[in-house]
Design a protein around this motif. Structure first.
Motif, short mmCIF file in Angstrom:
data_model
loop_
_atom_site.label_atom_id
_atom_site.label_comp_id
_atom_site.label_asym_id
_atom_site.label_seq_id
_atom_site.Cartn_x
_atom_site.Cartn_y
_atom_site.Cartn_z
N GLN A 6 21.25 -1.85 -19.93
CA GLN A 6 21.00 -3.25 -20.28
C GLN A 6 20.10 -3.31 -21.52
OE1 GLN A 6 19.61 -5.23 -16.55
NE2 GLN A 6 20.59 -3.45 -15.57
N LEU A 8 18.56 -6.06 -24.90
CA LEU A 8 18.14 -7.42 -25.22
C LEU A 8 18.16 -7.64 -26.72
CD1 LEU A 8 16.60 -10.18 -24.77
CD2 LEU A 8 14.48 -8.81 -24.71
N THR A 36 21.67 -9.06 -23.04
CA THR A 36 20.95 -10.29 -22.74
C THR A 36 20.35 -10.82 -24.05
OG1 THR A 36 18.86 -9.15 -22.30
CG2 THR A 36 20.37 -9.46 -20.43
N THR A 37 19.94 -12.09 -24.05
CA THR A 37 19.47 -12.68 -25.30
C THR A 37 18.28 -13.62 -25.10
OG1 THR A 37 20.94 -14.63 -25.15
CG2 THR A 37 21.83 -12.66 -26.23
N ALA A 38 17.51 -13.74 -26.16
CA ALA A 38 16.52 -14.80 -26.30
C ALA A 38 16.76 -15.40 -27.69
CB ALA A 38 15.10 -14.26 -26.18
N GLN A 64 12.70 -17.89 -22.05
CA GLN A 64 13.85 -16.98 -22.09
C GLN A 64 13.41 -15.54 -21.84
OE1 GLN A 64 16.99 -17.89 -25.33
NE2 GLN A 64 15.16 -18.92 -26.09
N ILE A 68 14.27 -12.98 -18.66
CA ILE A 68 14.86 -11.64 -18.83
C ILE A 68 13.97 -10.59 -18.17
CG2 ILE A 68 15.52 -9.89 -20.51
CD1 ILE A 68 17.37 -12.33 -20.41
N PHE A 72 15.91 -8.37 -15.20
CA PHE A 72 16.77 -7.37 -15.81
C PHE A 72 15.99 -6.09 -16.10
CE2 PHE A 72 18.77 -11.41 -16.64
CZ PHE A 72 20.12 -11.17 -16.41
N ILE A 74 15.69 -3.86 -18.79
CA ILE A 74 15.94 -3.66 -20.22
C ILE A 74 15.35 -2.33 -20.67
CG2 ILE A 74 15.64 -4.61 -22.53
CD1 ILE A 74 17.37 -6.33 -20.68
#
Length: 272
Positions: A6, A8, A36-38, A64, A68, A72, A74
């Motif tokens: 995973q 980001l 995943t995103t911000a 955000q 995450i 998650f 990351i």
């Protein structure tokens, strides 16, 4: 606990789909990594230019990143377009708070069409607040000059700029040579400077305007490989091959600087 890697991306959204968050997610997916995103900003753009930029409120960026971090696993993340000093400070504070693994910084400052994507007063914050935190920084020549005030035209001048960036706190510096003013050269070189060694990434220069999102894609590929557990050198070398394939197999979308081909590398290498 999921065994799926995973990653980001903290960056701006590109409505044209070729750069920013969209390019990062496409790259993550092509490398078999869950993205995943911000989102830090929403832009209205296509292959001909950037027409509007809407900054996301700081509280929403913070929310955000908390979401995450809370849910998650990351292992690596990248930072792209931030836009302002306030957003840089906000993101830097969150990075210090959460463990997102390897940090790849793509210092997005100017669009392909020449539009400023980083406010003038934000460069100081970038140098003082984000560069000291990053594991890898990936500036192109204009960005490297803006950060170091050094003109770069060969490996020797790139080394001087890299040393200055390392003095700011960056551990590994990749200076991308695609903007080198040498139209007669058939080879495009990027220069990599770690704390222990330096090496050059070389690829055949491909004459095309279909290069929108190259920096985003390159740094996203490094991030994806790090998230999967590859070594830093392995990740950088593969990312060079990935972006070279993406550039040399153009999609020819739009009437301006079109996007790179994110699935080109996977077509020649099914083992993602």
């Amino acid at each position: 606990m999921s065994k799926v890697a995973q990653a980001l991306s903290i960056a701006g959204s590109d409505s044209g789909g070729g750069a920013g968050i969209q390019a990062d997610l496409k790259t993550f997916q092509e490398r078999g990594v869950f993205g995943t995103t911000a989102i830090t900003a929403i832009t209205a753009q296509n292959t001909t230019g950037v027409f509007d930029i809407h900054q996301i409120p700081l509280e929403t960026i913070q929310s955000q990143l908390k979401a995450i971090a809370d849910d998650f696993d990351i292992k690596a993340f990248k930072v792209g377009m931030l836009g302002s000093q306030e957003v840089i400070t906000c993101v830097a504070n969150c990075i210090k708070k959460y463990d997102f693994g390897y940090f790849v910084l793509d210092p997005v400052m100017i669009s392909k069409g020449g539009v400023a994507l980083l406010q003038e007063n934000a460069t100081k914050a970038l140098k003082e607040e984000l560069i000291p935190l990053c594991d890898i920084i990936t500036p192109n020549l204009p960005e490297a000059k803006a950060l170091t005030n050094i003109d770069i035209n060969d490996k020797q001048s790139a080394r001087k700029a890299a040393l200055k960036l390392q003095e700011m706190g960056a551990k590994i510096v990749i200076i991308k040579g695609g903007h080198t003013d040498n139209s007669t050269s058939e080879i495009c070189e990027d220069w990599v400077f770690t704390q222990d060694e330096e090496f050059t990434l070389s690829a055949v220069r491909f004459d095309t305007v279909q290069t929108h999102g190259t920096g985003c894609t390159f740094s996203a590929c490094i991030t994806a490989q790090l998230a999967k557990g590859n070594s830093i050198k392995e990740s950088i070398v593969l990312a060079k091959d990935f972006i070279s394939a993406a550039i040399s197999n153009p999609l020819n979308i739009g009437s301006g600087h079109g996007p790179t081909n994110h699935w080109a590398y996977s077509l020649k290498d099914k083992n993602v």
